[in-house]
Write a protein that holds these residues in place. Sequence first.
Motif, PDB file in Angstrom:
ATOM      1  N   ARG A 291       9.204  53.673 -45.951  1.00 30.50           N
ATOM      2  CA  ARG A 291      10.414  52.997 -46.378  1.00 30.50           C
ATOM      3  C   ARG A 291      11.396  53.607 -47.365  1.00 30.50           C
ATOM      4  NH1 ARG A 291       7.002  48.342 -46.214  1.00 30.50           N
ATOM      5  NH2 ARG A 291       7.331  47.143 -44.556  1.00 30.50           N
ATOM      6  N   ASP A 327      13.761  48.298 -38.675  1.00 36.27           N
ATOM      7  CA  ASP A 327      13.054  48.982 -37.399  1.00 36.27           C
ATOM      8  C   ASP A 327      12.409  47.998 -36.412  1.00 36.27           C
ATOM      9  OD1 ASP A 327      11.046  48.074 -38.789  1.00 36.27           O
ATOM     10  OD2 ASP A 327       9.815  49.941 -38.881  1.00 36.27           O
ATOM     11  N   GLY A 328      12.956  46.628 -36.601  1.00 43.36           N
ATOM     12  CA  GLY A 328      12.462  45.488 -35.537  1.00 43.36           C
ATOM     13  C   GLY A 328      11.234  45.100 -36.055  1.00 43.36           C
ATOM     14  N   PHE A 329      10.908  45.205 -37.375  1.00 40.83           N
ATOM     15  CA  PHE A 329       9.608  44.884 -37.930  1.00 40.83           C
ATOM     16  C   PHE A 329       8.362  45.577 -37.337  1.00 40.83           C
ATOM     17  CE2 PHE A 329      12.394  41.009 -37.798  1.00 40.83           C
ATOM     18  CZ  PHE A 329      12.354  40.733 -39.321  1.00 40.83           C
ATOM     19  N   ARG A 330       8.738  46.844 -36.884  1.00 41.18           N
ATOM     20  CA  ARG A 330       7.301  47.569 -36.101  1.00 41.18           C
ATOM     21  C   ARG A 330       6.693  47.983 -37.480  1.00 41.18           C
ATOM     22  NH1 ARG A 330      11.794  49.422 -33.042  1.00 41.18           N
ATOM     23  NH2 ARG A 330      12.103  51.117 -34.256  1.00 41.18           N
ATOM     24  N   ARG A 331       7.287  48.238 -38.523  1.00 41.68           N
ATOM     25  CA  ARG A 331       6.425  48.889 -39.648  1.00 41.68           C
ATOM     26  C   ARG A 331       5.586  47.976 -40.178  1.00 41.68           C
ATOM     27  NH1 ARG A 331      10.479  50.704 -42.038  1.00 41.68           N
ATOM     28  NH2 ARG A 331      10.573  52.984 -41.110  1.00 41.68           N
ATOM     29  N   ASP A 332       6.207  46.830 -40.213  1.00 40.56           N
ATOM     30  CA  ASP A 332       5.245  45.659 -40.849  1.00 40.56           C
ATOM     31  C   ASP A 332       4.180  45.474 -39.936  1.00 40.56           C
ATOM     32  OD1 ASP A 332       7.109  45.303 -42.906  1.00 40.56           O
ATOM     33  OD2 ASP A 332       8.367  43.949 -41.908  1.00 40.56           O
ATOM     34  N   GLY A 333       4.550  45.311 -38.795  1.00 47.19           N
ATOM     35  CA  GLY A 333       3.238  45.198 -37.658  1.00 47.19           C
ATOM     36  C   GLY A 333       2.112  46.373 -37.690  1.00 47.19           C
ATOM     37  N   ARG A 334       2.693  47.767 -38.027  1.00 46.22           N
ATOM     38  CA  ARG A 334       1.505  48.606 -38.265  1.00 46.22           C
ATOM     39  C   ARG A 334       0.719  48.505 -39.374  1.00 46.22           C
ATOM     40  NH1 ARG A 334       5.420  53.381 -38.400  1.00 46.22           N
ATOM     41  NH2 ARG A 334       3.449  54.641 -38.694  1.00 46.22           N
ATOM     42  N   GLU A 337      -1.822  45.639 -38.954  1.00 46.39           N
ATOM     43  CA  GLU A 337      -2.864  46.239 -38.297  1.00 46.39           C
ATOM     44  C   GLU A 337      -3.929  47.139 -38.899  1.00 46.39           C
ATOM     45  OE1 GLU A 337      -3.479  49.106 -34.222  1.00 46.39           O
ATOM     46  OE2 GLU A 337      -1.699  48.877 -35.329  1.00 46.39           O
TER      47      GLU A 337
END
Length: 444
Positions: A291, A327-334, A337
């Motif tokens: 970020r 980024d469409g919350f992709r980073r938060d999902g990673r 994970e």
Amino acid sequence: MKQHFFLLVAVGSIAGTALPAQNALSLGDAARLAAKQSGGVDVARQRVAQAEARVTQRRGALFPDLAAGIQQAERTLNSATFGFSFSNPVTGQPLLRPDGELIGPVPTVDVRYRLQQPLLDLGNVAKWRAAQSSVLAASADVQAQADMAAASAAVVYVRAVRAEAQLSARRADSALAADLLRIARDQLQAGTGIALDVTRAESQLANVRAQIIGARNERDRGLLELKRAVGLPLDAPLTLTDSLAGMPVGDVAPDAVIALARATESRADVKALLAQETAQRAASQAIKWERTPQLGLMVDQGVIGKNWNRLLPTYTWGVQLSVGLFDGFRRDGRVQEQIAATRETGAKLRDLRAQSALDVRAALLDLSAALEQVDAVRERLRLAEQEVAQAQERFRAGVAGNGDVITALLSLNQARTLRNDALASYQGSRVALAKAMGEVQKLP
């Protein structure tokens, strides 16, 4: 990276025992040889190589990206696509048709290089450091795989020496049965014995010979399994330098508290999970660092013209600052994970520590019980040998038939088997304790 180097050196120093001349192996040699060249360890080493390659990839993102190219081409254009028109300054008439006309072909020669250099990229720096942590985790797993291979080979070695002891015991039984048959035949020929004694002796000898065949097959299979465990060709000669009766019995077992502490400090699988947990935390932090703003330098310089006779220099350079906003919350999902993976590893670590404590205590109990069994079966073996000697003496004196001798031989056969089982159980408990404490490669 220095820590990684030291870890690999430690693995080599522990597992670097060369195979003795003519493939003669002791228990400790088998454990160390398996730790050095078993298939599982080789696979783990390749995972280290993969992790090192990923470090190189991550580090490469911090270096300049330089490319060069040469282009010679022709192109045609539709003037209507310019978005504007040229007019004659005198007449005011358009120079080009308003509805467009074909321009060209225009030849171009373009020779240039392009350079992109990150000036500030904390995200890639964090990824590089996370990749280094992954190398440490993979290196720790090499040691864990080496300990597993060493423990498996040690267990197989104990089975092999037990099979060898069983074969020796059955051969000793065969010698006694053959001696009994000889005495029975001599007595029958002298007229002091009966044919039934000869038949009994022949039956006993045949029974023991059948047991020898089974014991020999078990010994040969044990040697094959041991060769496979230590990574030797299956047709290679192999000699076991340790015998089941000659292996140490009655070693002073460590105190349970000391053994548990050593297990916590020495077990390679615990260290491997700790390193994996650290690597996962580093990967999670690296995702968060993505970020941060990224600052980079871009240079595009070369020469261009209609032909090779006249090329004029052109360039483009600039400094670019970019910030990822959404980024469409992709980073938060990673990140989530990675957090879940870290928690999973933590759960595995807690379970492994509990299991290691159980392994240590169970191995100490088994070792103590096996030692008592060894003492008990040794006494039984002594009494069985005494019973055979007394029965033989009565048979030779002609005051009894060989039925008592055969009964005594059966008891001796069973006592020898129980002795071998007890000794193998004790040695197996030694191996289990060494594995639980993370010291299986230190077996003598």
